[in-house]
Design a protein around this motif. Structure first.
Motif, PDB file in Angstrom:
ATOM      1  N   ILE A 140       0.839  -1.203   0.000  1.00  0.00           N
ATOM      2  CA  ILE A 140       0.000   0.000   0.000  1.00  0.00           C
ATOM      3  C   ILE A 140       0.875   1.255   0.000  1.00  0.00           C
ATOM      4  CG2 ILE A 140      -1.612   1.341   1.418  1.00  0.00           C
ATOM      5  CD1 ILE A 140      -2.899  -1.372   2.173  1.00  0.00           C
ATOM      6  N   LYS A 141       1.947   1.241   0.795  1.00  0.00           N
ATOM      7  CA  LYS A 141       2.850   2.398   0.820  1.00  0.00           C
ATOM      8  C   LYS A 141       3.479   2.622  -0.546  1.00  0.00           C
ATOM      9  CE  LYS A 141       4.096   2.463   5.700  1.00  0.00           C
ATOM     10  NZ  LYS A 141       5.163   2.294   6.680  1.00  0.00           N
ATOM     11  N   LYS A 142       3.871   1.534  -1.206  1.00  0.00           N
ATOM     12  CA  LYS A 142       4.497   1.651  -2.524  1.00  0.00           C
ATOM     13  C   LYS A 142       3.507   2.209  -3.546  1.00  0.00           C
ATOM     14  CE  LYS A 142       8.071  -0.911  -4.692  1.00  0.00           C
ATOM     15  NZ  LYS A 142       8.794  -2.155  -4.782  1.00  0.00           N
ATOM     16  N   LEU A 143       2.258   1.714  -3.495  1.00  0.00           N
ATOM     17  CA  LEU A 143       1.236   2.199  -4.419  1.00  0.00           C
ATOM     18  C   LEU A 143       0.903   3.669  -4.144  1.00  0.00           C
ATOM     19  CD1 LEU A 143      -1.163  -0.877  -4.566  1.00  0.00           C
ATOM     20  CD2 LEU A 143       0.242   0.007  -6.414  1.00  0.00           C
ATOM     21  N   ALA A 144       0.835   4.044  -2.868  1.00  0.00           N
ATOM     22  CA  ALA A 144       0.551   5.438  -2.519  1.00  0.00           C
ATOM     23  C   ALA A 144       1.659   6.357  -3.027  1.00  0.00           C
ATOM     24  CB  ALA A 144       0.388   5.581  -1.004  1.00  0.00           C
ATOM     25  N   GLY A 145       2.893   5.914  -2.912  1.00  0.00           N
ATOM     26  CA  GLY A 145       4.013   6.708  -3.426  1.00  0.00           C
ATOM     27  C   GLY A 145       3.938   6.860  -4.933  1.00  0.00           C
ATOM     28  N   ALA A 146       3.584   5.771  -5.630  1.00  0.00           N
ATOM     29  CA  ALA A 146       3.458   5.833  -7.090  1.00  0.00           C
ATOM     30  C   ALA A 146       2.321   6.771  -7.495  1.00  0.00           C
ATOM     31  CB  ALA A 146       3.211   4.437  -7.651  1.00  0.00           C
ATOM     32  N   TRP A 147       1.207   6.757  -6.709  1.00  0.00           N
ATOM     33  CA  TRP A 147       0.067   7.621  -7.011  1.00  0.00           C
ATOM     34  C   TRP A 147       0.442   9.098  -6.845  1.00  0.00           C
ATOM     35  CZ3 TRP A 147      -4.460   7.572  -9.336  1.00  0.00           C
ATOM     36  CH2 TRP A 147      -5.381   8.581  -9.078  1.00  0.00           C
TER      37      TRP A 147
END
Length: 194
Positions: free
Chosen positions: A7-14
């Motif tokens: 989730i942290k990785k996806l939030a950073g990508a977003w």
């Protein structure tokens, strides 16, 4: 990779995504939300009044539960002291690990039976510890409440009025007099008021 890391990785990508590329996902969200609204309206339209009332009541209970959890979380964040433990709670915490039983429920039942069979003299150390814990709780609550008053949160302070507990004999006597009115007009008046 754990869910949290993902989730942290996806939030950073977003966050790094430019607004032009985010627009595609925003439009898809809006169309899905609109479709959901239409489906929900169609579903509610086909419900009977009783089913709609039950659904509304279920929603009300869910929201009340959420409010309760938020209030508890807020109190713990504000450092409200934990309640005083009873003698049985202390007995349970001291003997739970050693108790025999396959499941936690079986262990609890065995310990409850053991507590019931104990003589008052055997229970006395636990009851004394419970009294000490009650004193601790009252002292911590007084200091916590004064701190809340200083913070301007008087709404969290316990009421200073003590509730008068009625004895069982008084309660039964009042119930008997309330059930047998002396005049028939009073009974009719009560029914009409309801």
């Amino acid at each position: 990779m754990s869910n949290l890391e993902l989730i942290k990785k996806l939030a950073g990508a977003w966050k790094e995504l430019p607004a032009s590329q985010k627009q595609v996902y925003e439009e898809a969200k809006n169309t899905d939300w609109k479709k959901y609204g239409e489906q929900l309206a169609a579903y509610k339209a086909q419900l009977t009044p009783a089913q709609a009332a039950a659904l509304k009541e279920e929603r009300r209970k869910l929201l009340a539960k959420r409010r309760s959890l938020r209030a508890k979380r807020e109190l713990s964040l504000l450092g409200k002291p934990k309640r005083a433990r009873t003698g049985f709670n202390i007995f349970l915490s001291e003997n739970y690990q050693e108790s025999e039983g396959i499941s936690p429920v079986a262990k609890m039942k065995k310990l409850f039976d053991a507590w019931q069979k104990m003589s008052p003299s055997q229970k006395q150390p636990y009851l004394q510890l419970a009294q000490d814990d009650k004193v601790r709780y009252e002292n911590e609550m007084k200091s916590w409440e004064s701190k809340m008053i200083q913070m301007g949160r008087e709404d969290l302070v316990r009421s200073t009025k003590k509730r008068v507990r009625k004895k069982p004999a008084e309660t039964a006597q009042k119930a008997a007099t309330a059930k047998a009115p002396s005049d028939g007009k009073k009974a009719k008046l009560k029914k009409s008021e309801e």
